[in-house]
Motif scaffolding. Sequence first.
Motif, mmCIF file in Angstrom:
data_model
loop_
_atom_site.group_PDB
_atom_site.id
_atom_site.type_symbol
_atom_site.label_atom_id
_atom_site.label_comp_id
_atom_site.label_asym_id
_atom_site.label_seq_id
_atom_site.Cartn_x
_atom_site.Cartn_y
_atom_site.Cartn_z
ATOM 1 N N ALA A 108 0.904 -1.381 -0.738
ATOM 2 C CA ALA A 108 -0.273 -0.176 -0.003
ATOM 3 C C ALA A 108 0.782 1.221 0.170
ATOM 4 O O ALA A 108 0.447 2.190 -0.812
ATOM 5 C CB ALA A 108 -0.847 0.160 0.793
ATOM 6 N N ALA A 161 -0.427 5.026 -1.033
ATOM 7 C CA ALA A 161 -2.050 4.902 -0.716
ATOM 8 C C ALA A 161 -1.630 5.307 1.105
ATOM 9 O O ALA A 161 0.050 5.054 1.582
ATOM 10 C CB ALA A 161 -2.250 3.366 0.185
ATOM 11 N N TRP A 186 -5.298 6.762 5.616
ATOM 12 C CA TRP A 186 -6.896 6.204 5.762
ATOM 13 C C TRP A 186 -7.364 5.329 4.675
ATOM 14 O O TRP A 186 -7.958 5.305 4.902
ATOM 15 C CB TRP A 186 -7.198 8.239 5.350
ATOM 16 C CG TRP A 186 -7.141 8.874 6.188
ATOM 17 C CD1 TRP A 186 -5.968 9.788 6.258
ATOM 18 C CD2 TRP A 186 -8.046 9.193 7.318
ATOM 19 N NE1 TRP A 186 -6.420 10.946 7.754
ATOM 20 C CE2 TRP A 186 -7.277 10.074 8.227
ATOM 21 C CE3 TRP A 186 -8.971 8.210 7.884
ATOM 22 C CZ2 TRP A 186 -8.166 9.919 9.455
ATOM 23 C CZ3 TRP A 186 -10.018 8.801 9.503
ATOM 24 C CH2 TRP A 186 -8.642 9.623 9.619
ATOM 25 N N ARG A 187 -6.071 5.701 3.549
ATOM 26 C CA ARG A 187 -6.795 5.182 2.363
ATOM 27 C C ARG A 187 -6.528 2.846 2.067
ATOM 28 O O ARG A 187 -7.090 2.722 2.585
ATOM 29 C CB ARG A 187 -5.627 5.137 1.274
ATOM 30 C CG ARG A 187 -6.526 4.598 -0.207
ATOM 31 C CD ARG A 187 -6.491 5.537 -1.425
ATOM 32 N NE ARG A 187 -7.359 6.602 -0.797
ATOM 33 C CZ ARG A 187 -8.870 6.140 -1.748
ATOM 34 N NH1 ARG A 187 -8.934 4.711 -2.521
ATOM 35 N NH2 ARG A 187 -9.571 6.650 -1.206
ATOM 36 N N PHE A 188 -5.552 3.303 3.273
ATOM 37 C CA PHE A 188 -5.175 2.062 3.657
ATOM 38 C C PHE A 188 -6.109 1.328 4.414
ATOM 39 O O PHE A 188 -6.944 -0.183 4.839
ATOM 40 C CB PHE A 188 -3.756 1.442 4.249
ATOM 41 C CG PHE A 188 -3.855 0.180 4.719
ATOM 42 C CD1 PHE A 188 -3.108 -0.602 4.139
ATOM 43 C CD2 PHE A 188 -3.650 -0.297 5.671
ATOM 44 C CE1 PHE A 188 -2.871 -1.671 4.044
ATOM 45 C CE2 PHE A 188 -3.059 -0.975 6.182
ATOM 46 C CZ PHE A 188 -2.769 -2.362 5.249
ATOM 47 N N ASP A 209 2.757 1.899 -3.377
ATOM 48 C CA ASP A 209 1.212 2.366 -4.099
ATOM 49 C C ASP A 209 0.906 3.580 -3.935
ATOM 50 O O ASP A 209 0.049 4.285 -4.524
ATOM 51 C CB ASP A 209 0.309 1.885 -4.659
ATOM 52 C CG ASP A 209 0.345 0.269 -5.101
ATOM 53 O OD1 ASP A 209 1.133 0.139 -5.552
ATOM 54 O OD2 ASP A 209 -0.038 -0.607 -4.680
ATOM 55 N N ILE A 212 -9.141 2.235 4.789
ATOM 56 C CA ILE A 212 -11.143 2.148 3.857
ATOM 57 C C ILE A 212 -10.769 1.451 2.862
ATOM 58 O O ILE A 212 -11.889 0.188 2.378
ATOM 59 C CB ILE A 212 -10.998 3.660 3.423
ATOM 60 C CG1 ILE A 212 -11.817 4.623 4.406
ATOM 61 C CG2 ILE A 212 -12.397 3.458 2.366
ATOM 62 C CD1 ILE A 212 -11.734 5.795 4.025
ATOM 63 N N ASP A 213 -9.903 1.007 2.238
ATOM 64 C CA ASP A 213 -9.436 0.139 1.104
ATOM 65 C C ASP A 213 -9.621 -1.464 1.240
ATOM 66 O O ASP A 213 -8.883 -2.636 0.330
ATOM 67 C CB ASP A 213 -9.049 0.480 0.042
ATOM 68 C CG ASP A 213 -9.507 1.403 -0.564
ATOM 69 O OD1 ASP A 213 -10.474 1.670 -0.426
ATOM 70 O OD2 ASP A 213 -8.835 2.617 -1.724
ATOM 71 N N THR A 214 -8.544 -1.494 2.486
ATOM 72 C CA THR A 214 -7.934 -3.105 2.588
ATOM 73 C C THR A 214 -8.576 -3.556 4.381
ATOM 74 O O THR A 214 -9.096 -4.100 4.148
ATOM 75 C CB THR A 214 -6.315 -2.953 3.097
ATOM 76 O OG1 THR A 214 -5.719 -1.724 1.418
ATOM 77 C CG2 THR A 214 -5.609 -3.910 3.130
#
Lengths: 281, 294
Positions: free
Chosen positions: A177, A182, A185-187, A180, A189-191
């Motif tokens: 992540a 991320a 927050w992105r990690f 990439d 929500i997405d993972t």
Amino acid sequence: MVTARRSAWVPHAVLIAGLMLVLFPIYVAFVASSHELSDILEAPMSLVPGSHLVANFAEALTAGTAKTSGVPVTAMLLNSLVMALVIAAGKILISLPSAYAVVFFRFPLRRVCFWAIFVTLMLPVEVRIIPTYKIVADLSLIDTYGGLTLPLVASATATLLFRQFFLTIPDELVEAAKIDGAGPWRFLIDTVIPLSRTNIAALFVILFIYGWNQYLWPLLVTNSPRMTTIVIGIRQMIGNGDTQTEWHIVMATALLAIMPPVLVVLLMQRWFVRGLVEAEK
Amino acid sequence: MERRVVFSGWVCPAVLLTPQLLVTIVFFFWPAGQAVLQSLRGGDAFGLATRFVGTDNFSRLFADPDYLASFGITAFFSFAVALLALAPGLLLAVMADRVVKGAAFYKTVLLMPYAIAPAIAGVLWMFLFNPTIGVLAAGLRAGGIEWNYLLDGYQAMGLVILAAAWKQISYNFLFFLAGLQAIPLSLIEASAIDGASPRRRFWTIIFPLLAPTSFFLIVVNIVYAFFDTFGVIHNVTQGGPAKATEILVYKVWYDGIVGLDLGGSAAQSVVLMAIVIGLTAVQFRFIERRVHYA
């Protein structure tokens, strides 16, 4: 094979005895809720269901009993539902982020924060009822859903379970992540949240039952009949000698109080069993 | 256990932690602190002011025969509930582990009481044993037993123990079953080949391997009997007759809310906190042991 030998009927006999032990009180409540009061008072009551099931449930749901100042069980069910849902959702919503913070970050006072949350595991609301009551009263939360739920949300069971699960997420996922580009927050929500789906379901079942079955705290913090939950409401329906208890309505109400959590357990058995065994490890 | 790869910065974790810390401080640390402070204070006869009385509340508490009696009652009650919930839980789990046909059905039904509130379990059993209309009370009377739990303290105790234990059997069944299914079949097969009977296999192989589960469940059941059974007592006996079923949690509530002895009740809360912390410490020792052996 060591199983399936000579006396295969013994386990079945014991298990059937177990089933009867579990089901007998519920069955008698069901029978009582299908009779008229006079049939129940003619002791001992017949153990064959009567013909007033629908009428009794309708009366409980729409009118309640005289002793509960005419608050219908529908209103109590609604209060219980709100309480159980707010406690379950509230605990999950505050503990998932805090477990994420404790596991995926290094920051000053991290250990202090973790222990501050963790120590709440040790003291159930039962042992600090009166001071908690005073604080809820000072915040004018008596007879509100906030007062009913917030003190029960303050506990670390969910945080601990999420923490244990987050520790099993492989480092490679975090590295990937990061590569990439991320951020945290992105990690999250997405993972992390998609990976936690079954844990969230399991926790939800356990916390829903925990919330629905609360007794001491709602007893203290609700005075107005309009805020009564169903588990408390039943107590108020049972007389203490001066008037005849309307047992047919009480038993219908007891069954109504049992049904939602039992249905949740039966329908979500897989998650529930897993969540329970994991949560206590 | 720690993670190797982590994110940096402190703003993000602070935001994530704030809701839980806030709720914990307001509804946990504040009242817990108040309980300790309150336990060291006493009110005057008119309830107008409080003053610092040091450990007076505690010495008063431990000089109170009612409180000491409540300790004894709680100890007996917890022990009986734990025993009565554990033994059938284990028996049913062993049997459910042996059957193939219908196993899922048995498990589903046996899980049901877990979902039932202790307070409701109390109402169900109280109806069965109601002295005038109870179905089982009628049976007892037909058998020549003078049954009236509203007058007889021992009968009242028996009834609340039964109601409290009934609800907890599910939980113990589930954990014992999980424990049994974690035992490697090869061990049991090996002893079967050596000619050990099922009974012998149970006591020499299975039961010792279940020890960690059993210790864990003993603590959980005692904690359950201490704290979660308030609803059973409040519904069925109200601590009576003549305080025969007044367990500690019921007494905290009664003295504080009904009797308005805030200092004494807070001192009782502090004693209860000490008991929970002690039990939790015991539990952690066993969990450590389990991790060690695994």
